[in-house]
Design an enzyme around this catalytic site. Structure first.
Site, PDB file in Angstrom:
ATOM      1  N   ASP A   7      32.399  21.978  16.989  1.00  0.00           N
ATOM      2  CA  ASP A   7      31.772  22.296  15.704  1.00  0.00           C
ATOM      3  C   ASP A   7      31.198  21.061  15.010  1.00  0.00           C
ATOM      4  O   ASP A   7      31.525  20.759  13.849  1.00  0.00           O
ATOM      5  CB  ASP A   7      32.775  23.020  14.765  1.00  0.00           C
ATOM      6  CG  ASP A   7      33.442  24.206  15.440  1.00  0.00           C
ATOM      7  OD1 ASP A   7      32.849  24.737  16.395  1.00  0.00           O
ATOM      8  OD2 ASP A   7      34.549  24.601  15.024  1.00  0.00           O
TER       9      ASP A   7
ATOM     10  N   LEU B 170      27.879  40.974  17.952  1.00  0.00           N
ATOM     11  CA  LEU B 170      28.842  40.286  17.082  1.00  0.00           C
ATOM     12  C   LEU B 170      28.242  39.016  16.502  1.00  0.00           C
ATOM     13  O   LEU B 170      27.646  38.213  17.218  1.00  0.00           O
ATOM     14  CB  LEU B 170      30.096  39.930  17.895  1.00  0.00           C
ATOM     15  CG  LEU B 170      31.185  39.128  17.183  1.00  0.00           C
ATOM     16  CD1 LEU B 170      32.571  39.595  17.609  1.00  0.00           C
ATOM     17  CD2 LEU B 170      31.047  37.629  17.439  1.00  0.00           C
TER      18      LEU B 170
ATOM     19  N   ASP C 258      30.290  32.531  12.986  1.00  0.00           N
ATOM     20  CA  ASP C 258      30.002  31.418  12.077  1.00  0.00           C
ATOM     21  C   ASP C 258      28.517  31.209  11.753  1.00  0.00           C
ATOM     22  O   ASP C 258      27.673  31.283  12.653  1.00  0.00           O
ATOM     23  CB  ASP C 258      30.455  30.092  12.697  1.00  0.00           C
ATOM     24  CG  ASP C 258      31.839  30.135  13.269  1.00  0.00           C
ATOM     25  OD1 ASP C 258      32.536  31.144  13.087  1.00  0.00           O
ATOM     26  OD2 ASP C 258      32.229  29.147  13.915  1.00  0.00           O
TER      27      ASP C 258
ATOM     28  N   GLU D  83      39.081  23.758  12.497  1.00  0.00           N
ATOM     29  CA  GLU D  83      37.755  24.140  12.968  1.00  0.00           C
ATOM     30  C   GLU D  83      36.698  23.889  11.881  1.00  0.00           C
ATOM     31  O   GLU D  83      37.019  23.791  10.704  1.00  0.00           O
ATOM     32  CB  GLU D  83      37.729  25.639  13.329  1.00  0.00           C
ATOM     33  CG  GLU D  83      38.631  26.015  14.489  1.00  0.00           C
ATOM     34  CD  GLU D  83      38.422  27.451  14.964  1.00  0.00           C
ATOM     35  OE1 GLU D  83      38.509  28.373  14.138  1.00  0.00           O
ATOM     36  OE2 GLU D  83      38.153  27.643  16.169  1.00  0.00           O
TER      37      GLU D  83
HETATM   38  C1  FRU Z   1      35.211  29.503  14.343  1.00  0.00           C
HETATM   39  C2  FRU Z   1      34.960  29.244  15.826  1.00  0.00           C
HETATM   40  C3  FRU Z   1      34.466  27.834  16.080  1.00  0.00           C
HETATM   41  C4  FRU Z   1      33.731  27.984  17.386  1.00  0.00           C
HETATM   42  C5  FRU Z   1      33.104  29.350  17.217  1.00  0.00           C
HETATM   43  C6  FRU Z   1      32.954  30.126  18.491  1.00  0.00           C
HETATM   44  O1  FRU Z   1      35.129  30.844  14.016  1.00  0.00           O
HETATM   45  O2  FRU Z   1      36.127  29.513  16.571  1.00  0.00           O
HETATM   46  O3  FRU Z   1      35.477  26.848  16.118  1.00  0.00           O
HETATM   47  O4  FRU Z   1      32.777  26.987  17.566  1.00  0.00           O
HETATM   48  O5  FRU Z   1      33.918  30.061  16.325  1.00  0.00           O
HETATM   49  O6  FRU Z   1      32.239  31.301  18.274  1.00  0.00           O
END
Ligand code: FRU
Length: 467
Positions: free
Chosen positions: A161, A38, A41, A219
């Site tokens: 993030d 998978l 981001d 996020e």
């Molecule tokens: C966004 C998110 C981020 C986090 C990451 C985890 O898609 O939820 O906030 O860091 O994916 O995979």
């Protein structure tokens, strides 16, 4: 898991799965996808020492949101990517439930340095988060330097993030956050060095800057100058659909404003992409001065369960590389110019929609000028409906079989559509709006068109794309 164990499992997963994933007819021809497992981001997007580096959230061991580390690819042209050794794996206690999203910078000595979130979940369902550093080890890998920041007072364990940059005088960083009373915010930090951060305060979020109630969590924030303004991109969660807006489970959008190093005075929130799958984008400025962006053509939780690629052991892909620019004070996006190099032989058509020849769209670039009203079909499962003032992207959901729609205002200008096997990205009015979606047409899908009444006409340029 210990690093050596993890690496062994990754080798096994790649040996067992890579050929199967590559053989999937839905596998993109030129978009980035993980070799197996998978991808979510984009992380750490940067041009460093003459190469573009892109990292990505990666579960190399399966298609669930677990075991998140950072995959790593590099390129000199944003089109041909070389896989590099996996950059981060969640092997330490301070990142036990994932090396979550973050960014990359060149540090004071010009060393490629990653700043990311160590995510820790507890058995009672609560969690905490640490912002952590890792630095290029000179051998293609990254050495972890450990946490440099823990949770600020008044915030839940959802603070993550980090997007960091140097403004010429000092380091700045934005973080996505959820307060203890469930308001989503973007926090600004300042630092003289990358390992000593001071909270400046929230610069945007629910209940701030005239936004009203605007989600329980924001996020993946990204704050950057573009021309003489600043743009904040972020992904608020917990916003209800309103008419044609905010139709996805989570939103991704931009705010324009003025940033003085402490405060960000901004205007309204606008969706960055009005299609079905687009989330958590990240930008960087390259050596040509362009502000480039990659987004994830996916969404957490939504439409993941039965994606046809699961049978081939992989899920999700990146968007095409996009360049951001202003037009009439509106944030626009276009595919980067480099993509033009993938174009094959051009076909031009001008005429009534019903006379359109069946053009192959397995991997294609289409430039369209559309008059009157009508419908363009991409295989049998996606339609682009054009009507005065409005473009509607319709698709048959692969999970429910239901047709669903997303739409964007349309000023009647040029439309560019990029198709790559199982993704479609549509840039409206030269990039004022974009609509992106995954779709899973049968083999050898073709373009078709239908008239929607008198004056319905298509002018189209078509190029096959190949790397
Ligand atoms: C966004 C998110 C981020 C986090 C990451 C985890 O898609 O939820 O906030 O860091 O994916 O995979």
């Amino acid at each position: 898991m210990k690093e050596s164990q993890f690496l062994n499992q990754i080798v096994r997963s790649l040996l067992a799965g890579q050929l199967k994933a590559a053989a999937d007819p839905h596998r993109p021809r030129w978009h980035l996808a993980a070799p197996v497992g998978l991808l979510n981001d984009p992380n750490g997007f940067i041009e460093h020492d003459g190469r573009y580096h892109l990292f990505y959230q990666w579960n190399p061991l399966g298609c669930e949101h677990r075991n998140k580390g950072w995959g790593h690819v590099t390129s000199t042209d944003l089109l041909h990517w070389q896989h590099e050794p996996v950059a981060l794996l969640p092997t330490e206690a301070y990142e036990s439930h994932g090396c979550y999203s973050g960014s990359a910078v060149s540090d004071e000595q010009g060393r490629l340095t990653l700043i990311y979130t160590g995510n820790v979940k507890y058995p009672d369902g609560s969690r905490t988060a640490y912002q952590c550093l890792a630095r290029a080890d000179g051998e293609g890998g990254f050495a972890k330097l450990g946490p440099v920041l823990d949770l600020p007072a008044g915030y839940s364990g959802h603070v993550r993030d980090p997007k960091a940059w140097h403004d010429g005088r000092r380091w700045l960083m934005v973080l996505g956050a959820r307060t203890l009373d469930d308001r989503g915010e973007v926090l600004l930090y300042r630092g003289d060095t990358l390992d000593a951060w001071t909270l400046v305060g929230p610069i945007a979020g629910s209940g701030r800057g005239g936004l009203g109630e605007f989600g329980y969590m924001w996020e993946c924030p990204d704050l950057f100058p573009l021309g003489d303004r600043h743009v904040l991109i972020s992904c608020p969660q917990g916003i209800a659909p309103q008419g044609e807006d905010y139709r996805n489970l989570y939103q991704c959008g931009w705010l324009v404003g003025d940033f003085d190093g402490t405060h960000f005075a901004h205007g309204a929130f606008h969706e960055l992409d009005r299609g079905f799958e687009f989330y958590a984008p990240q930008t960087t400025q390259d050596s040509q001065g362009r502000r480039l962006l990659f987004g994830w053509l996916g969404l957490p939780e939504e439409n993941e369960i039965s994606q046809p690629t699961l049978e081939h052991g992989w899920i999700h892909q990146m968007s095409c590389p996009r360049e951001l620019f202003w037009q009439d004070e509106w944030l626009c996006q276009r595919p980067v110019a480099e993509l033009g190099a993938l174009k094959g032989e051009q076909t031009r058509f001008e005429g009534a929609p019903d006379e359109l020849p069946a053009l192959a769209i397995d991997s294609a670039w289409l430039d369209l000028v559309l008059c009157g009203e009508g419908r363009l079909g991409f295989g049998a499962v996606v339609e682009l409906v054009w009507q005065p003032g409005r473009l509607v992207l319709r698709r048959q959901n692969w999970q429910s079989g239901e047709w669903e729609a997303r739409s964007a205002p349309w000023l009647g200008g040029k439309i560019t559509v990029l198709c790559d096997r199982s993704s479609l990205e549509c840039f409206v009015d030269g990039g004022r709006q974009s609509l992106s979606t995954r779709y899973f047409p049968g083999e050898n899908p073709v373009l078709s068109a239908r008239c929607g009444g008198d004056g319905s006409k298509i002018c189209l340029d078509h190029w096959p794309l190949a790397t």
